[in-house]
Design an enzyme around this catalytic site. Sequence first.
Site, PDB file in Angstrom:
ATOM      1  N   LYS A 165       0.859  -1.186   0.000  1.00 51.20           N
ATOM      2  CA  LYS A 165       0.000   0.000   0.000  1.00 51.20           C
ATOM      3  C   LYS A 165       0.900   1.242   0.000  1.00 51.20           C
ATOM      4  O   LYS A 165       2.023   1.153   0.468  1.00 51.20           O
ATOM      5  CB  LYS A 165      -0.898   0.022   1.238  1.00 51.20           C
ATOM      6  CG  LYS A 165      -1.687  -1.255   1.482  1.00 51.20           C
ATOM      7  CD  LYS A 165      -2.913  -1.334   0.615  1.00 51.20           C
ATOM      8  CE  LYS A 165      -3.709  -2.612   0.914  1.00 51.20           C
ATOM      9  NZ  LYS A 165      -4.818  -2.832   0.014  1.00 51.20           N
ATOM     10  N   HIS A 284      -6.647 -13.317  -7.517  1.00 44.72           N
ATOM     11  CA  HIS A 284      -7.450 -12.355  -6.766  1.00 44.72           C
ATOM     12  C   HIS A 284      -8.871 -12.371  -7.308  1.00 44.72           C
ATOM     13  O   HIS A 284      -9.072 -12.548  -8.501  1.00 44.72           O
ATOM     14  CB  HIS A 284      -6.859 -10.949  -6.883  1.00 44.72           C
ATOM     15  CG  HIS A 284      -7.460  -9.997  -5.897  1.00 44.72           C
ATOM     16  ND1 HIS A 284      -8.691  -9.431  -6.085  1.00 44.72           N
ATOM     17  CD2 HIS A 284      -7.019  -9.546  -4.695  1.00 44.72           C
ATOM     18  CE1 HIS A 284      -8.981  -8.656  -5.038  1.00 44.72           C
ATOM     19  NE2 HIS A 284      -7.988  -8.710  -4.188  1.00 44.72           N
TER      20      HIS A 284
END
Length: 460
Positions: A165, A284
């Site tokens: 992130k 994902h």
Amino acid sequence: VGFKAGVKDYRLTYYTPEYQTKDTDILAAFRVTPQPGVPPEEAGXAVAAESSTGTWTTVWTDGLTSLDRYKGRCYDIEPVPGEETQFIAYVAYPLDLFEEGSVTNMFTSIVGNVFGFKALRALRLEDLRIPPAYSKTFQGPPHGIQVERDKLNKYGRPLLGCTIKPKLGLSAKNYGRAVYECLRGGLDFTKDDENVNSQPFMRWRDRFCFCAEALYKAQAETGEIKGHYLNATAGTSEEMMKRAVFARELGVPIVMHDYLTGGFTSNTSLAHYCRDNGLLLHIHRAMHAVIDRQRNHGIHFRVLAKALRMSGGDHIHAGTVVGKLEGEREVTLGFVDLLRDDFIEKDRSRGIYFTQDWVSMPGVLPVASGGIHVWHMPALTEIFGDDSVLQFGGGTLGHPWGNAPGAVANRVALEACVQARNEGRDLAREGNEVIREATKWSPELAAACEVWKEIKFEFD
């Protein structure tokens, strides 16, 4: 002689309660909400018809084939407890309706058209039984759980990951630096976020190179095998394969794909490439909640998970039971077992409508991620067991001292929980105590515990 033109009741042809299902049939459980005034038998039969051979009127070409051989059959209907207007319709499809080795074709047939059907207010595909005769036409996961452990030389514990992130905006070099710090601190994997593809601020080739450098450096310093999920998802299948080939040339162990937005056809191609070239494949599930979140319409995630095991992937995100994203414990554990185990018994309390026999198809590691931190570690270790990947994004990078100490805190917490479990302690009861004891010899963990002691993602 000739055929009788006109519109016909579906239930006359497609509702067959006397039908005995065959071992080779694909079985589906649909949650059906008919429009007011439509009897459940008609609605169930309509689903069977529209997702197999039926059309809205009699056509003369019906006479050129054997409908009895090819039609889907609604063979049972049961009410949903507590829901007056909903029914579970069980439909059996003959195997000849499907192309071998194509999840794409399976879904186009079973859910392609029927969900917009006027006679239904809502429709949800709750479960599928894939017979061995069909699952054997798929390669399945590129490697599976055991081969992955052997490649990574990591045994007896869950694997630890972290999503880098902020997910968008970092330059490739700074991104690589974050990867290095996390891996150096003790994580097994770091991860590209699902929407990191190849944007103006960070092109894919630069990211691949800096991440490869980071993981080789971390490997050399820790003596452990490291990986970074390089997201190969792209605008075309050809571009996706180009990225996977480049990843292999760099010698990294694992690539990643967004299988719902990228599509099953691309995903299966990539899975075949990964098996042929020794790459692990992390999957994902971006976009899954669009399909699976409504209780009465869409497709349940356990079906998407089964489809992924057939299409191919070594890891897939499966919710957390404890973090910021939705997931009921029993139901989540139900599809976690469907991903990992060879044989799963029918168990309605866990949402498993059919006994599923995968025969020898490799298993998929479930990935727990989304709003989890060190205080969740005992629960995650107990719920998911050893064969899982626990991913702490903010729970690593949000550490007050930085990324590497964040990674250290998670690794210490995990090792403490695994050790406590192996000593026979009850993590459900003593989990917090186990973490507290571990903080005594890990200042990094103590700092993490202090930061996240009050966090809850509960909305009443």
